[in-house]
Design a protein around this motif. Sequence first.
Motif, PDB file in Angstrom:
ATOM      1  N   ILE A   1     -57.535   6.901 -18.163  1.00 38.35           N
ATOM      2  CA  ILE A   1     -57.983   5.614 -17.606  1.00 38.35           C
ATOM      3  C   ILE A   1     -57.607   4.400 -18.452  1.00 38.35           C
ATOM      4  CG2 ILE A   1     -59.937   6.746 -16.475  1.00 38.35           C
ATOM      5  CD1 ILE A   1     -61.780   5.498 -18.577  1.00 38.35           C
ATOM      6  N   SER A   2     -57.000   4.611 -19.625  1.00 39.86           N
ATOM      7  CA  SER A   2     -56.711   3.466 -20.501  1.00 39.86           C
ATOM      8  C   SER A   2     -55.336   2.856 -20.271  1.00 39.86           C
ATOM      9  CB  SER A   2     -56.843   3.881 -21.972  1.00 39.86           C
ATOM     10  OG  SER A   2     -55.947   4.932 -22.288  1.00 39.86           O
ATOM     11  N   GLY A   3     -54.546   3.456 -19.359  1.00 49.28           N
ATOM     12  CA  GLY A   3     -53.265   2.854 -18.991  1.00 49.28           C
ATOM     13  C   GLY A   3     -52.147   3.077 -19.983  1.00 49.28           C
ATOM     14  N   VAL A   4     -52.131   4.223 -20.650  1.00 52.15           N
ATOM     15  CA  VAL A   4     -51.083   4.499 -21.634  1.00 52.15           C
ATOM     16  C   VAL A   4     -49.730   4.679 -20.955  1.00 52.15           C
ATOM     17  CG1 VAL A   4     -50.296   6.061 -23.444  1.00 52.15           C
ATOM     18  CG2 VAL A   4     -52.728   5.565 -23.218  1.00 52.15           C
ATOM     19  N   LEU A   5     -49.664   5.499 -19.892  1.00 49.07           N
ATOM     20  CA  LEU A   5     -48.396   5.805 -19.230  1.00 49.07           C
ATOM     21  C   LEU A   5     -48.154   4.974 -17.974  1.00 49.07           C
ATOM     22  CD1 LEU A   5     -48.387   9.702 -19.561  1.00 49.07           C
ATOM     23  CD2 LEU A   5     -47.213   8.027 -20.996  1.00 49.07           C
ATOM     24  N   TYR A   6     -49.173   4.261 -17.519  1.00 44.08           N
ATOM     25  CA  TYR A   6     -49.033   3.474 -16.295  1.00 44.08           C
ATOM     26  C   TYR A   6     -50.052   2.337 -16.353  1.00 44.08           C
ATOM     27  CZ  TYR A   6     -52.591   7.060 -15.621  1.00 44.08           C
ATOM     28  OH  TYR A   6     -53.645   7.912 -15.823  1.00 44.08           O
ATOM     29  N   PRO A   7     -49.816   1.254 -15.613  1.00 44.80           N
ATOM     30  CA  PRO A   7     -50.779   0.147 -15.601  1.00 44.80           C
ATOM     31  C   PRO A   7     -52.086   0.563 -14.937  1.00 44.80           C
ATOM     32  CG  PRO A   7     -49.056  -0.204 -13.967  1.00 44.80           C
ATOM     33  CD  PRO A   7     -48.622   0.974 -14.788  1.00 44.80           C
ATOM     34  N   ILE A   8     -53.199   0.081 -15.453  1.00 47.39           N
ATOM     35  CA  ILE A   8     -54.495   0.473 -14.891  1.00 47.39           C
ATOM     36  C   ILE A   8     -54.699  -0.080 -13.484  1.00 47.39           C
ATOM     37  CG2 ILE A   8     -55.568   0.679 -17.169  1.00 47.39           C
ATOM     38  CD1 ILE A   8     -56.963  -1.994 -16.637  1.00 47.39           C
ATOM     39  N   SER A   9     -53.833  -0.992 -13.076  1.00 41.07           N
ATOM     40  CA  SER A   9     -53.960  -1.567 -11.726  1.00 41.07           C
ATOM     41  C   SER A   9     -53.763  -0.532 -10.635  1.00 41.07           C
ATOM     42  CB  SER A   9     -52.948  -2.710 -11.550  1.00 41.07           C
ATOM     43  OG  SER A   9     -51.629  -2.237 -11.752  1.00 41.07           O
ATOM     44  N   ILE A  10     -53.118   0.614 -10.953  1.00 43.99           N
ATOM     45  CA  ILE A  10     -52.903   1.635  -9.931  1.00 43.99           C
ATOM     46  C   ILE A  10     -54.108   2.562  -9.798  1.00 43.99           C
ATOM     47  CG2 ILE A  10     -50.423   1.581 -10.425  1.00 43.99           C
ATOM     48  CD1 ILE A  10     -50.739   4.385 -11.646  1.00 43.99           C
ATOM     49  N   LEU A  11     -55.085   2.430 -10.710  1.00 42.79           N
ATOM     50  CA  LEU A  11     -56.274   3.281 -10.647  1.00 42.79           C
ATOM     51  C   LEU A  11     -57.210   2.817  -9.542  1.00 42.79           C
ATOM     52  CD1 LEU A  11     -57.109   3.528 -14.476  1.00 42.79           C
ATOM     53  CD2 LEU A  11     -56.086   5.319 -13.052  1.00 42.79           C
ATOM     54  N   PRO A  12     -58.074   3.699  -9.035  1.00 43.22           N
ATOM     55  CA  PRO A  12     -59.120   3.270  -8.099  1.00 43.22           C
ATOM     56  C   PRO A  12     -59.997   2.189  -8.728  1.00 43.22           C
ATOM     57  CG  PRO A  12     -58.970   5.668  -8.163  1.00 43.22           C
ATOM     58  CD  PRO A  12     -58.089   5.161  -9.265  1.00 43.22           C
ATOM     59  N   LYS A  13     -60.582   1.361  -7.885  1.00 49.59           N
ATOM     60  CA  LYS A  13     -61.342   0.206  -8.373  1.00 49.59           C
ATOM     61  C   LYS A  13     -62.447   0.604  -9.344  1.00 49.59           C
ATOM     62  CE  LYS A  13     -63.617  -3.988  -6.669  1.00 49.59           C
ATOM     63  NZ  LYS A  13     -64.037  -4.734  -5.457  1.00 49.59           N
ATOM     64  N   PHE A  14     -63.144   1.705  -9.045  1.00 44.28           N
ATOM     65  CA  PHE A  14     -64.240   2.156  -9.911  1.00 44.28           C
ATOM     66  C   PHE A  14     -63.723   2.499 -11.307  1.00 44.28           C
ATOM     67  CE2 PHE A  14     -66.492   5.863 -11.700  1.00 44.28           C
ATOM     68  CZ  PHE A  14     -67.707   5.254 -11.984  1.00 44.28           C
ATOM     69  N   LEU A  15     -62.608   3.243 -11.377  1.00 43.89           N
ATOM     70  CA  LEU A  15     -62.052   3.635 -12.671  1.00 43.89           C
ATOM     71  C   LEU A  15     -61.513   2.436 -13.437  1.00 43.89           C
ATOM     72  CD1 LEU A  15     -60.216   6.997 -11.886  1.00 43.89           C
ATOM     73  CD2 LEU A  15     -62.395   6.639 -13.064  1.00 43.89           C
TER      74      LEU A  15
END
Length: 238
Positions: free
Chosen positions: A168-182
């Motif tokens: 969930i910390s966005g190491v390999l990808y931007p956190i913007s692609i995570l679900p809103k809750f995460l």
Amino acid sequence: MIIYFMLKSLLRNKWNMVKLFLIAPINGVLPVILLSNVIDTNIDKTIVLKICLWSCFYFTIFEIISRRIEFFGSEKIQDVLLSKISLHRYNFYQTVAVNILYIPSLLITLYLYDFMFNLNIDFLFAIVCAFFVFINNVIISNIMLAVHLKTQNYFNSFNFGMDIIYIISGVLYPISILPKFLRGVSQFVPITHVIMFSEGNSSNIEIAILVFLIIMLFAIWSTEKSIKKYILSGGFYG
């Protein structure tokens, strides 16, 4: 002076030197080299920096936890409790020593990436990011000290928690692609803001500083409360 002695203690462990200057750089660079031969893609220096910063966080915090388990399992804990050095200060000095020890390994790994893939990495910026990793480690090590003062049986849960943080910390990808809750949860994880800063995303720096301060104050309060309870119980957990 205490930091110096802690550094000497860490350097006496030859396995630490092997991990830092051989295993960690190879482990950091080799998977990317192998993947680049299989997947036709360009190596992005921002992702490389994020991976290296995560490795810095991962290694240093596990080294701190490992030494803490050893520390509490010996009579050294009683010496510190009886001395003028508080557990807070001892914990801080230990965190500083471990982070200082890892900086050369981080720079070696970045240099290998820079040399092999011609990434033109900004090493000064990488050192600034590493300083924020250190602040993150101070916060996390304080929280884990409070946990350790309550129970010894937390290592597996901590290990699992690190895997969740990695996701969930966005190491390999931007956190913007995570679900809103995460995405909301990730904002309360200090290393997330370090990763975002390494991406050049400083637009939310005020929020990041506020999150760091709130979690730091909570960590200090929780640790101090646990220390008092631990001392009053005569060094027993629970």
